[in-house]
Design an enzyme around this catalytic site. Structure first.
Site, PDB file in Angstrom:
ATOM      1  N   LYS A  81       0.814  -1.217   0.000  1.00  0.00           N
ATOM      2  CA  LYS A  81       0.000   0.000   0.000  1.00  0.00           C
ATOM      3  C   LYS A  81       0.849   1.268   0.000  1.00  0.00           C
ATOM      4  CE  LYS A  81      -0.742   0.299   5.031  1.00  0.00           C
ATOM      5  NZ  LYS A  81      -0.177   1.638   5.259  1.00  0.00           N
ATOM      6  N   ASP A  82       2.139   1.162   0.411  1.00  0.00           N
ATOM      7  CA  ASP A  82       3.032   2.326   0.444  1.00  0.00           C
ATOM      8  C   ASP A  82       3.770   2.538  -0.875  1.00  0.00           C
ATOM      9  OD1 ASP A  82       2.390   2.716   3.126  1.00  0.00           O
ATOM     10  OD2 ASP A  82       4.061   1.481   3.827  1.00  0.00           O
ATOM     11  N   THR A 129      -5.130   9.775  13.403  1.00  0.00           N
ATOM     12  CA  THR A 129      -4.681   9.170  12.148  1.00  0.00           C
ATOM     13  C   THR A 129      -4.028  10.258  11.308  1.00  0.00           C
ATOM     14  OG1 THR A 129      -5.304   7.974  10.131  1.00  0.00           O
ATOM     15  CG2 THR A 129      -6.921   9.520  11.004  1.00  0.00           C
ATOM     16  N   ARG A 133      -7.063   9.292   3.628  1.00  0.00           N
ATOM     17  CA  ARG A 133      -8.143   8.352   3.296  1.00  0.00           C
ATOM     18  C   ARG A 133      -8.977   8.035   4.533  1.00  0.00           C
ATOM     19  NH1 ARG A 133      -8.629   3.147   4.398  1.00  0.00           N
ATOM     20  NH2 ARG A 133      -6.462   3.021   5.092  1.00  0.00           N
ATOM     21  N   ARG A 134      -8.306   7.706   5.632  1.00  0.00           N
ATOM     22  CA  ARG A 134      -9.032   7.362   6.850  1.00  0.00           C
ATOM     23  C   ARG A 134      -9.787   8.570   7.405  1.00  0.00           C
ATOM     24  NH1 ARG A 134      -3.870   3.930   8.815  1.00  0.00           N
ATOM     25  NH2 ARG A 134      -4.480   1.904   7.944  1.00  0.00           N
ATOM     26  N   ARG A 151       1.477   9.906  14.218  1.00  0.00           N
ATOM     27  CA  ARG A 151       2.599   9.285  13.518  1.00  0.00           C
ATOM     28  C   ARG A 151       3.313   8.316  14.455  1.00  0.00           C
ATOM     29  NH1 ARG A 151       5.085  11.515   9.285  1.00  0.00           N
ATOM     30  NH2 ARG A 151       6.022   9.428   9.236  1.00  0.00           N
ATOM     31  N   GLY A 152       4.299   7.597  13.906  1.00  0.00           N
ATOM     32  CA  GLY A 152       5.054   6.619  14.671  1.00  0.00           C
ATOM     33  C   GLY A 152       4.755   5.213  14.198  1.00  0.00           C
ATOM     34  N   VAL A 154       3.688   1.123  14.705  1.00  0.00           N
ATOM     35  CA  VAL A 154       2.428   0.599  15.253  1.00  0.00           C
ATOM     36  C   VAL A 154       2.430   0.570  16.782  1.00  0.00           C
ATOM     37  CG1 VAL A 154       0.926  -1.429  15.360  1.00  0.00           C
ATOM     38  CG2 VAL A 154       1.836  -0.669  13.157  1.00  0.00           C
ATOM     39  N   THR A 156       4.127   2.349  18.874  1.00  0.00           N
ATOM     40  CA  THR A 156       4.159   3.729  19.373  1.00  0.00           C
ATOM     41  C   THR A 156       2.773   4.364  19.297  1.00  0.00           C
ATOM     42  OG1 THR A 156       6.464   4.020  18.722  1.00  0.00           O
ATOM     43  CG2 THR A 156       5.161   6.017  19.008  1.00  0.00           C
ATOM     44  N   ARG A 157       2.074   4.139  18.206  1.00  0.00           N
ATOM     45  CA  ARG A 157       0.726   4.703  18.065  1.00  0.00           C
ATOM     46  C   ARG A 157      -0.223   4.141  19.128  1.00  0.00           C
ATOM     47  NH1 ARG A 157      -0.309   4.791  11.472  1.00  0.00           N
ATOM     48  NH2 ARG A 157       1.855   5.103  10.884  1.00  0.00           N
ATOM     49  N   CYS A 247      -0.284   7.498  -1.012  1.00  0.00           N
ATOM     50  CA  CYS A 247      -0.710   7.575   0.392  1.00  0.00           C
ATOM     51  C   CYS A 247      -1.353   8.912   0.724  1.00  0.00           C
ATOM     52  CB  CYS A 247       0.492   7.373   1.313  1.00  0.00           C
ATOM     53  SG  CYS A 247       1.163   5.711   1.284  1.00  0.00           S
TER      54      CYS A 247
END
Length: 526
Positions: A81-82, A129, A133-134, A151-152, A154, A156-157, A247
């Protein structure tokens, strides 16, 4: 002679290293010696900006591609996806992994849960987020929410959520599942990819190497690549390229392949697209038996859309997704119900283990009368819209029929409940399509809770598209009106379609789902 060692390039996050190690094991199983080299990307270095504010494309992939071109690594492992749709000259995408769960997850601090609200999230929640898109899709459903950048990596979030910096955060399910993160302390809401459209190729790993490395390409193609995943992901990435997406833009694309009731292979795609993160997306659906030129044909369909007038046989909520999405595309939207609803008092009913609702009105006129129910009763609904209505009364559907073929939904539900008794709150004169799929006498218990009464209706606007939402509205319409020659007709569900066919109406479209998104898709695809 000793075989050369393959150098795998990866970002340094926990998830990226999981992905690289997954491919390393696949290579080792194929008898290939490999090791991992960590490459830091622009997206890793810049942590104070949301994705849509970072200039350029490929900010999680460019440095890996440079390392390939400079012969520092031999194989780059990307979150697909990136990855931009066009590889630099000299590089090629040569394989795709299996697809992990493509859905997004909404992780909610438990004190911010409200099971009566859409997505079980309290009103005016702060949601984290950095994905445009989200952001766009969340605000389409829940315009009351406040979006803040997040940001960060997974873990970290998730830690920021636990520290109460946000009421909820949005993440890809694939990352959570691959890292096997313990989320028992938060509420996990999985968002259906048919409703909350994921990024193109979300959940898939893409393998990139030098175009002239024939030996490595052969290994990847023969030992790692998943042809069925490649078939579907290629549709999503073709459309990503045609939308000129990455993205940064609010674009969700989700493709599937399935067999219809005639055992024919069908390709379908769902798209959510808006120009900016704070604009309501347009929702598109397209299906075809042919794979050839699928993406081009879909884009031709989108480009042919011209804003016209729409009339729907229900009252229109200007804050609702149906109105907002079509209005954002320039459509004129009007609507009103052609019937009134009259409550019918509840009669005593025997205890049942399941209650099935086939409409929002059935939910409303059942629960508004405060029925006495066992604490362990279970609920089922015909679609997500009815499921959302059920949530307003603090109840959760354990079965949701996603097909607009109510006969198929009935068969699926009957198989689930077995010999258990089911109560069906319903309208007077209901077609009882679900109940007819039960063969045991007395198993399906009918309970009339409302009836439809035709209104003394004034003239209906001369709209280009007419959307009929129920058989009762069809009958009310034809008491005083006719379908004009150039009007197009959309029927919500089989029962409504059958009512229209009795009046010899040509139906141009039926929504793919019983919700606002399905209705928007049908209007834009008619």
């Amino acid at each position: 002679m000793k075989a050369p060692k393959i150098i795998i390039g990866s970002r340094g996050s926990d998830l990226a290293l999981w992905q690289a190690n997954f491919i390393l094991k696949k290579l080792e199983e194929a008898g290939v010696i490999a090791e991992i080299k960590i490459i830091k990307t622009k997206g890793d270095k810049i942590q104070d900006l949301s994705f849509d504010k970072i200039e350029g494309k490929g900010f999680f992939t460019k440095e890996l591609e440079d390392a390939l071109l400079n012969n520092e690594i031999d194989l780059a492992v990307h979150s697909c996806k990136d990855l931009p749709t066009a590889s630099p000259k000299g590089l090629s995408i040569v394989g795709y992994s299996y697809r992990e769960n493509p859905a997004d997850l909404l992780l909610i601090n438990k004190e911010a849960v409200d099971e009566k609200q859409k997505f079980n999230l309290k009103k005016e929640a702060v949601v984290g987020t950095s994905s445009s898109r989200r952001k766009s899709q969340l605000l389409a459903f829940r315009g009351d929410c406040k979006i803040e950048d997040l940001r960060g990596n997974v873990p970290t979030r998730i830690q920021k959520l636990r520290e109460k910096k946000y009421d909820a955060i949005l993440l890809a399910a694939a990352g959570i599942e691959r890292l096997n993160i313990d989320l028992t302390d938060v509420w996990v809401e999985e968002l259906s990819p048919k409703e909350y459209i994921p990024a193109a190729a979300q959940g898939v790993l893409a393998l990139q190497t030098r175009s002239n490395d024939k030996d490595l390409i052969a290994i990847v193609r023969n030992k790692i690549n998943e042809p069925e995943v490649e078939d579907i992901v290629s549709i999503e990435r073709e459309l990503l390229a045609l939308f000129d997406g990455g993205c940064q833009i609010p674009l969700g694309i989700f493709a599937e392949k399935f067999e219809n009731e005639h055992e024919e292979l069908i390709y379908c795609v769902r798209v959510a697209h808006s120009k900016t993160w704070d604009a309501t997306p347009a929702y598109y659906y397209y299906e075809s038996k042919k794979r050839e030129n699928f993406s081009d044909r879909f884009m031709d369909k989108i480009k042919s859309i011209k804003p016209v007038s729409v009339f729907i046989t229900r009252d229109v909520n200007e804050k609702g997704l149906f109105y907002k999405s079509l209005s954002a595309k320039g459509f004129t939207v009007q609507g009103r119900a052609l019937i009134d609803i009259k409550k019918i008092p509840l009669r005593p009913t025997p205890p049942t283990e399941w209650i099935f609702f086939s409409s929002k009105n059935a939910v409303k006129y059942f629960f508004d009368q405060k029925p006495q129910l066992a604490s362990d009763v279970r609920y089922a609904v015909v679609g997500k819209g009815t499921g959302d209505e059920l949530k307003k009364y603090g109840k959760r559907a354990e079965f949701i029929g996603y097909s607009t073929d109510t006969r198929l939904t009935g068969k699926q539900f009957a198989a689930l409940v077995g010999s258990r008794k089911v109560l069906f709150p319903q309208a007077k004169g209901s077609f009882k399509t679900i109940q007819k799929q039960f063969t045991k006498p007395g198993q399906a218990i009918d309970l009339i809770v409302y009836e439809s009464i035709k209104r003394n209706e004034e003239e209906i606007p001369n709209a280009d598209i007419l959307v009929f939402t129920s058989p009762s509205n069809v009958e009310a319409f034809f008491e005083k009106h006719k379908i004009k020659e150039n009007q197009k007709v959309i029927a919500m569900g089989d029962a409504t379609a059958n009512a229209l066919k009795e009046h010899r109406v040509v139906i141009n479209k039926k929504p793919a789902t019983f919700d606002d998104i399905g209705l928007v898709q049908s209007v834009l695809g008619v």
